[in-house]
Structure formats: C-alpha cells, structure tokens
Design an enzyme around this catalytic site. Sequence first.
Site, PDB file in Angstrom:
ATOM      1  N   ASP A 192      52.861  88.894 -17.744  1.00  0.00           N
ATOM      2  CA  ASP A 192      54.136  88.245 -18.019  1.00  0.00           C
ATOM      3  C   ASP A 192      54.331  87.090 -17.034  1.00  0.00           C
ATOM      4  OD1 ASP A 192      56.900  87.585 -17.996  1.00  0.00           O
ATOM      5  OD2 ASP A 192      57.422  89.592 -18.676  1.00  0.00           O
ATOM      6  N   GLU A 211      49.192  84.619 -20.068  1.00  0.00           N
ATOM      7  CA  GLU A 211      49.331  84.991 -21.484  1.00  0.00           C
ATOM      8  C   GLU A 211      49.603  86.484 -21.504  1.00  0.00           C
ATOM      9  OE1 GLU A 211      50.042  85.648 -24.945  1.00  0.00           O
ATOM     10  OE2 GLU A 211      49.549  83.537 -24.656  1.00  0.00           O
ATOM     11  N   ASP A 241      55.172  77.265 -22.602  1.00  0.00           N
ATOM     12  CA  ASP A 241      55.077  77.221 -24.059  1.00  0.00           C
ATOM     13  C   ASP A 241      55.456  78.617 -24.543  1.00  0.00           C
ATOM     14  OD1 ASP A 241      54.550  76.628 -26.703  1.00  0.00           O
ATOM     15  OD2 ASP A 241      52.382  76.871 -26.491  1.00  0.00           O
ATOM     16  N   SER A 242      56.733  78.877 -24.630  1.00  0.00           N
ATOM     17  CA  SER A 242      57.197  80.231 -24.941  1.00  0.00           C
ATOM     18  C   SER A 242      57.575  80.373 -26.408  1.00  0.00           C
ATOM     19  CB  SER A 242      58.395  80.593 -24.064  1.00  0.00           C
ATOM     20  OG  SER A 242      59.474  79.736 -24.351  1.00  0.00           O
ATOM     21  N   SER A 243      57.739  81.594 -26.782  1.00  0.00           N
ATOM     22  CA  SER A 243      58.196  81.875 -28.146  1.00  0.00           C
ATOM     23  C   SER A 243      59.722  81.901 -28.168  1.00  0.00           C
ATOM     24  CB  SER A 243      57.606  83.198 -28.624  1.00  0.00           C
ATOM     25  OG  SER A 243      58.013  84.244 -27.759  1.00  0.00           O
ATOM     26  N   ASP A 244      60.287  82.467 -29.198  1.00  0.00           N
ATOM     27  CA  ASP A 244      61.744  82.552 -29.321  1.00  0.00           C
ATOM     28  C   ASP A 244      62.341  83.421 -28.213  1.00  0.00           C
ATOM     29  OD1 ASP A 244      61.696  80.973 -31.590  1.00  0.00           O
ATOM     30  OD2 ASP A 244      61.469  82.687 -32.927  1.00  0.00           O
TER      31      ASP A 244
END
Length: 90
Positions: free
Chosen positions: A43, A11, A62-65
């Site tokens: 990272d 995270e 589970d990544s963001s944009d």
Amino acid sequence: HDCVETIDMCEIDELVVEKAKEFFPETMATAFDDPRLNLLFEDAAAYIAKEDHSMYDVIIVDSSDPVGPAETLFQPEFYEKMAAALNPGG
C-alpha cells in the site's frame, strides 16, 4: 528518461503487474524490466508513512477511485506524508 536514477513503485495488487506483463508486454509492461525500478507490492499510503523510505524529487500517484483500499490515497495525511518525502525543490 536517462536522468532518472531510481524509481520506487508501489502496487498494492501483484496481479495487476502480472496481467500487465501478460496483456501489454510491448507497451506499458516494458518498464517492469528497467533495472532502475524498485517494485514494491504494498500500500503506497503505508509505504510513505514509514520513516525509512527514500526522499524523492518527484512523486506521481495514479490511483483508482476513492473507495475501498484506495480511500487512504485521498486523505490529507497521505498528501502531507508525500510532501514530507520530497527533497527541497521537489
């Protein structure tokens, strides 16, 4: 799942975990107390690029944009490094 021996979780933002514990203590934040969890505040792309990480049966992202810091999680090199980190059959 009882068959899971260890979990390495990256995270990048420690505040995400703090707020999850604060606002979701009875649901998603319960996993942070699991003794099998190795929570890494770094990272994921940098972690998986290291030579000394574990080998895995499963890798879940589970990544963001795909903009800003998460952009590296959408690059071919990241997926190549993840594939190399999988055990045979993983």
